[in-house]
Enzyme design. Structure first.
Site, mmCIF file in Angstrom:
data_model
loop_
_atom_site.group_PDB
_atom_site.id
_atom_site.type_symbol
_atom_site.label_atom_id
_atom_site.label_comp_id
_atom_site.label_asym_id
_atom_site.label_seq_id
_atom_site.Cartn_x
_atom_site.Cartn_y
_atom_site.Cartn_z
ATOM 1 N N GLY A 11 0.788 -1.236 0.000
ATOM 2 C CA GLY A 11 0.000 0.000 0.000
ATOM 3 C C GLY A 11 0.815 1.278 0.000
ATOM 4 O O GLY A 11 0.298 2.333 0.372
ATOM 5 N N SER A 12 2.074 1.218 -0.468
ATOM 6 C CA SER A 12 2.854 2.466 -0.452
ATOM 7 C C SER A 12 2.293 3.479 -1.452
ATOM 8 O O SER A 12 2.371 4.691 -1.221
ATOM 9 C CB SER A 12 4.332 2.192 -0.719
ATOM 10 O OG SER A 12 4.542 1.749 -2.034
ATOM 11 N N HIS A 110 1.897 0.729 -13.018
ATOM 12 C CA HIS A 110 2.655 -0.458 -13.402
ATOM 13 C C HIS A 110 4.149 -0.126 -13.360
ATOM 14 O O HIS A 110 4.567 0.923 -13.862
ATOM 15 C CB HIS A 110 2.256 -0.908 -14.818
ATOM 16 C CG HIS A 110 2.960 -2.166 -15.226
ATOM 17 N ND1 HIS A 110 2.558 -3.404 -14.769
ATOM 18 C CD2 HIS A 110 4.055 -2.368 -15.996
ATOM 19 C CE1 HIS A 110 3.386 -4.321 -15.264
ATOM 20 N NE2 HIS A 110 4.298 -3.719 -15.993
ATOM 21 N N VAL A 145 -3.937 -6.837 -20.573
ATOM 22 C CA VAL A 145 -2.993 -6.882 -19.450
ATOM 23 C C VAL A 145 -2.032 -5.695 -19.583
ATOM 24 O O VAL A 145 -1.160 -5.696 -20.453
ATOM 25 C CB VAL A 145 -2.202 -8.209 -19.443
ATOM 26 C CG1 VAL A 145 -1.201 -8.233 -18.291
ATOM 27 C CG2 VAL A 145 -3.150 -9.393 -19.335
ATOM 28 N N GLU A 175 6.939 6.094 -8.650
ATOM 29 C CA GLU A 175 5.506 5.769 -8.615
ATOM 30 C C GLU A 175 4.778 6.715 -7.666
ATOM 31 O O GLU A 175 3.705 7.236 -7.979
ATOM 32 C CB GLU A 175 5.286 4.330 -8.126
ATOM 33 C CG GLU A 175 5.755 3.263 -9.084
ATOM 34 C CD GLU A 175 5.447 1.858 -8.572
ATOM 35 O OE1 GLU A 175 5.018 1.709 -7.416
ATOM 36 O OE2 GLU A 175 5.637 0.912 -9.338
HETATM 37 C C1 GRF Z 1 3.953 -1.300 -7.326
HETATM 38 O O1 GRF Z 1 5.274 -1.482 -7.747
HETATM 39 C C2 GRF Z 1 3.024 -1.197 -8.500
HETATM 40 O O2 GRF Z 1 3.602 -0.608 -9.609
HETATM 41 C C3 GRF Z 1 2.727 -2.643 -8.774
HETATM 42 O O3 GRF Z 1 2.645 -3.254 -7.504
HETATM 43 C C4 GRF Z 1 3.430 -2.508 -6.571
HETATM 44 C C5 GRF Z 1 2.519 -2.126 -5.436
HETATM 45 O O4 GRF Z 1 3.207 -1.539 -4.382
HETATM 46 N N1 GRF Z 1 1.519 -2.743 -9.569
HETATM 47 P P1 GRF Z 1 2.437 -0.883 -3.140
HETATM 48 O O5 GRF Z 1 1.497 -1.950 -2.598
HETATM 49 O O6 GRF Z 1 1.712 0.321 -3.623
HETATM 50 O O7 GRF Z 1 3.510 -0.566 -2.164
#
Ligand code: GRF
Length: 189
Positions: A11-12, A110, A145, A175
């Site tokens: 959940g970061s 992603h 996908v 991200e």
């Molecule tokens: C992230 O790297 C996202 O790109 C991928 O899964 C990971 C999730 O990380 N789809 P978090 O749970 O948000 O920390």
């Protein structure tokens, strides 16, 4: 903008969106966090922030998102008056009927520069492939996908001594920056 988040892991990204809401840089509210994994840390983070949470019952399927579970997910999102659905590490493919319940209103993050390295553990794919560059992408979700229209991307270098984990950590920093930015972009359109 009322946001609902679906996640299966740490959940970061949810936290990054929440931080942007809380510091006033994102004029939105996270109104519901759902997970298919009952003990996922994303639910802990949400509860700590006072955000309503629920578990999606996927009927024992390991990776499928069964239609009954999608209908329950739609009901929960609609009951919370969610306007934008953000996938944040959600490990099941979104299909009908969920897609048509939120047309062009489901985002995903992603960990690669799509269309490169779609699918599972994209950071590992980049290291195994000997790529010199990777990154992350926020895109609209369609029935493929990791194929929907791209909203925003950020690049990071792949360093010679990178492991999948060190590359993933570098990608995650980006991200956390671009996910709130993509939401701002959707809100502006
Ligand atoms: C992230 O790297 C996202 O790109 C991928 O899964 C990971 C999730 O990380 N789809 P978090 O749970 O948000 O920390």
């Amino acid at each position: 903008m009322r946001i609902g988040i679906l996640g299966s892991g740490g959940g970061s990204n949810m936290q990054a969106i929440l931080d942007a809401v809380e510091d006033g840089s994102l004029d939105a509210e996270i109104v519901l966090v759902l997970s298919d994994i009952p003990d996922a840390f994303i639910l802990e983070r949400a509860k700590k922030a006072g955000i309503p949470t629920d578990v999606i019952d996927c009927r024992g399927f390991k990776s499928k998102f069964p239609p009954e579970a999608q209908i329950e997910t739609i009901d929960a999102l609609k009951a919370a008056k969610v306007e934008l659905v953000c996938l944040a590490g959600f490990m099941r493919l979104i299909r009908q009927p969920l897609l048509e319940a939120f047309p062009d209103r489901i985002l995903n993050i992603h960990p690669s520069l799509l269309p490169a390295y779609p699918g599972f553990e994209a950071w590992r794919q980049a290291v195994d492939d000997g790529a010199s560059e990777s990154g992350c992408t926020v895109h609209l979700v369609d029935s493929g996908v990791d194929t929907g229209p791209i909203l925003i991307q950020a690049k990071v270098p792949v360093l010679p001594d990178d492991t999948p984990d060190t590359l993933h950590a570098r990608i995650q920093k980006e991200e956390h920056r671009i996910y709130p930015e993509a939401i701002r972009q959707v809100m502006a359109n």
